[in-house]
Design a protein around this motif. Structure first.
Motif, short mmCIF file in Angstrom:
data_model
loop_
_atom_site.label_atom_id
_atom_site.label_comp_id
_atom_site.label_asym_id
_atom_site.label_seq_id
_atom_site.Cartn_x
_atom_site.Cartn_y
_atom_site.Cartn_z
N HIS A 80 -24.60 7.37 -3.86
CA HIS A 80 -23.52 6.48 -3.49
C HIS A 80 -23.72 5.95 -2.07
N TYR A 112 -20.89 3.10 -6.03
CA TYR A 112 -21.11 4.38 -6.70
C TYR A 112 -22.23 4.23 -7.73
N HIS A 139 -11.35 8.56 -3.75
CA HIS A 139 -12.78 8.85 -3.88
C HIS A 139 -13.04 9.65 -5.16
N LEU A 143 -15.33 8.45 -8.33
CA LEU A 143 -16.43 9.28 -8.85
C LEU A 143 -16.25 9.53 -10.35
#
Length: 247
Positions: A80, A112, A139, A143
């Motif tokens: 990332h 990402y 975040h 993910l």
């Protein structure tokens, strides 16, 4: 733990169109936009596949045309690349992209990586609003979305049903396999390679350079090449209108 909103987005993967997933993801992540680009060939090209309108569409076109940026870096290094504030990016990292992105209204970018093991698929790009730090929850949500998109693109989580009776076989395949929308760029690159007698990688650089210098989208210039309205030569004056010349 991911948010309830992102859990709902993940449940929609494969059952909703890619652009709908991007819009829903941007809402959940409180982002200025979201997009997915897929790696083409050896990773020198990341082709936009799905995106939200506005700043996200402009940023994807910039990366695609210029051939530099956090999306390509994420694919190249297989991890990332998070730059939530473009003003803080060190000078020279993306010398052409950053000023153009700021002019296009992009304040920060988090990319990402989409892939697993030795497989590189592409990148999920999330645009950050101005002066906003990425929270731990956001975040984690991003993910989780990246992992879900990777699984969906690899066909590891096939949907029970496809949306709408009007969904064509090609559209279904594009979700499952990540089919690309811009074969014209690859066609044009091949034609320029023949016209200049150079490798494909150099032909792509020439195509991008002309698009950037003329302020036109890469796909638009490529269409002119394929339609033989534009021909490349090694003349110092650069490409010229083809006037029916064969490519």
């Amino acid at each position: 733990m991911i948010s309830d909103g992102m859990a709902e987005v993940l449940r929609s993967l494969g059952r909703s169109r890619g652009d709908e997933v991007m819009r829903a993801s941007a809402r959940v992540l409180a982002a200025d936009g979201a997009a997915v680009a897929l790696m083409v060939g050896n990773g020198h090209l990341a082709e936009p596949l799905w995106w939200t309108a506005g700043a996200s569409a402009r940023f994807e076109e910039l990366q695609y045309t210029l051939g530099e940026g956090p999306g390509l870096d994420a694919i190249r290094i297989r991890t990332h690349v998070l730059e939530p504030d473009l003003e803080a990016v060190r000078p020279g990292r993306w010398p052409v992209l950053v000023p153009a992105a700021r002019k296009a209204g992009v304040h920060g970018v988090c990319c990402y990586f989409l892939g697993v093991g030795g497989i590189r698929l592409g990148v999920l790009t999330v645009l950050n609003p101005q002066a906003r730090k990425v929270t731990e929850r956001q975040h984690e949500d991003a993910l989780a979305l990246a992992a879900g998109l990777t699984a969906a693109l690899l066909g590891e989580n096939p949907p029970e049903t496809w949306p709408g009776e009007g969904e064509t076989a090609r559209e279904r395949t594009m979700w499952a396999s990540g089919g690309l929308y811009r074969p014209v760029v690859h066609q044009a690159t091949g034609m320029i390679s023949v016209q200049l007698d150079v490798p494909l990688a150099e032909a792509l650089v020439r195509l991008r350079a002309h698009a950037y210098s003329t302020g036109r989208p890469l796909g638009e210039v490529a269409r002119d090449v394929v339609a033989r309205r534009l021909r490349f030569s090694n003349d110092v004056k650069g490409p010229y209108p083809a006037d029916g010349a064969k490519g």
